[in-house]
Design an enzyme around this catalytic site. Sequence first.
Site, short mmCIF file in Angstrom:
data_model
loop_
_atom_site.label_atom_id
_atom_site.label_comp_id
_atom_site.label_asym_id
_atom_site.label_seq_id
_atom_site.Cartn_x
_atom_site.Cartn_y
_atom_site.Cartn_z
N ARG A 244 0.85 -1.18 0.00
CA ARG A 244 0.00 0.00 0.00
C ARG A 244 0.89 1.24 0.00
NH1 ARG A 244 -3.38 -3.16 -1.25
NH2 ARG A 244 -5.41 -3.53 -0.28
N GLU A 273 -3.42 7.04 -4.28
CA GLU A 273 -3.95 6.29 -5.41
C GLU A 273 -5.36 6.77 -5.76
OE1 GLU A 273 -2.23 2.34 -5.00
OE2 GLU A 273 -4.02 1.60 -6.01
N HIS A 291 -1.01 -0.49 -9.72
CA HIS A 291 -1.54 -1.48 -8.76
C HIS A 291 -1.97 -2.76 -9.48
CE1 HIS A 291 -3.47 -1.83 -4.52
NE2 HIS A 291 -3.09 -3.02 -4.99
C1 DGY Z 1 -5.61 -6.78 -2.21
O1 DGY Z 1 -6.29 -7.79 -2.39
O2 DGY Z 1 -5.71 -6.11 -1.18
C2 DGY Z 1 -4.64 -6.39 -3.26
O3 DGY Z 1 -4.01 -5.19 -2.99
C3 DGY Z 1 -5.29 -6.34 -4.62
O4 DGY Z 1 -4.28 -6.31 -5.57
#
Ligand code: DGY
Length: 333
Positions: A244, A273, A291
């Site tokens: 993240r 984002e 992402h």
């Molecule tokens: C999630 O599942 O949290 C991932 O970041 C998706 O790519």
Amino acid sequence: MTAVERPRVVVTRKLPDPVEDRMRALFDAALNPDDVAMGRDAILAACADADVLVPTLGDPIDAALIAALPERLKLIANFGAGVDHIDVAAAHDKGLIVTNTPGVLTEDTADMTMLLILAAPRRLAEGIKALEAGRFTGWSPTWMMGRRIAGLSLGVLGLGRIGQAVARRARAFGMTIHYHNRAPVSPAIEDELAATYWESLGQMLAHVDVVSVNCPKTPATYHLLSRRRLELLRPHAFVVNTSRGEIIDEDALADLIESGRVAGAALDVFEHEPEPNPRLAALPNVLLAPHMGSSTLESRTEMGEKTIINIRVWQDGERPPDRVFPDRADAET
Ligand code: DGY
């Protein structure tokens, strides 16, 4: 818990076709074929007569929205492993069950992480940007020299499921493995990965050539790579993030790369984002990806299947397998 005959299930985003077909067959499913992010008012309106909400990354399932959900809605079955967009504690206080989809995206996210770990020291983004700008005039003995991967040290920030899968790949490329967690992993895993535990994140950062962020975003990991910690990296070090964006202070990272105090970065996730940091985007030695860590047909389909299993088990009046608890909301995915 009592069984629910054919639950009304609200899905906030377009899911892979086989997942949507199965949902239509099993549930009274309200899907989002246009894939336009619904926003708080649309989610609440759609949930007025719903039993289950299937949100995903980016949907703001905060305490206010949870408080406004109808009493009838009892399950939030997240499509995705990360639940940082859901106020899990508020959901539990209201008696809601929250589930996620761990495990099925591990290998694909680790592949993407390894791609970025390879790309950064080999200056892949820089080479492609130079080519696209017409600056490739032919092979030269000294042009675009990067660093050999074998022999580099990798510092994994969060040696959970995904972090371990990354470390396995990095070992195969000849990297040595270091990691920082709240507590060491089991001796068996440390042995398998020949991994060195650093209780002090700062000390690990000062030691490694590449740092890979693989811990979940929680209040405790917000800006874990702060300016003070990023300054501990050595000038030839690279930063990789597939977890993240908010775990890194992006402005501090931009300052350090701009001034040559960090060698570069490869980031699949951004602090704000979907907006990439414009300063990072302008740097030749920064690779930005939108992402894409879990973005394979296989992962996204299996994430959907897991979501369906969680709903089906709940529908039968049993406890779904992938429940997320407030005290475990920061568990590594
Ligand atoms: C999630 O599942 O949290 C991932 O970041 C998706 O790519």
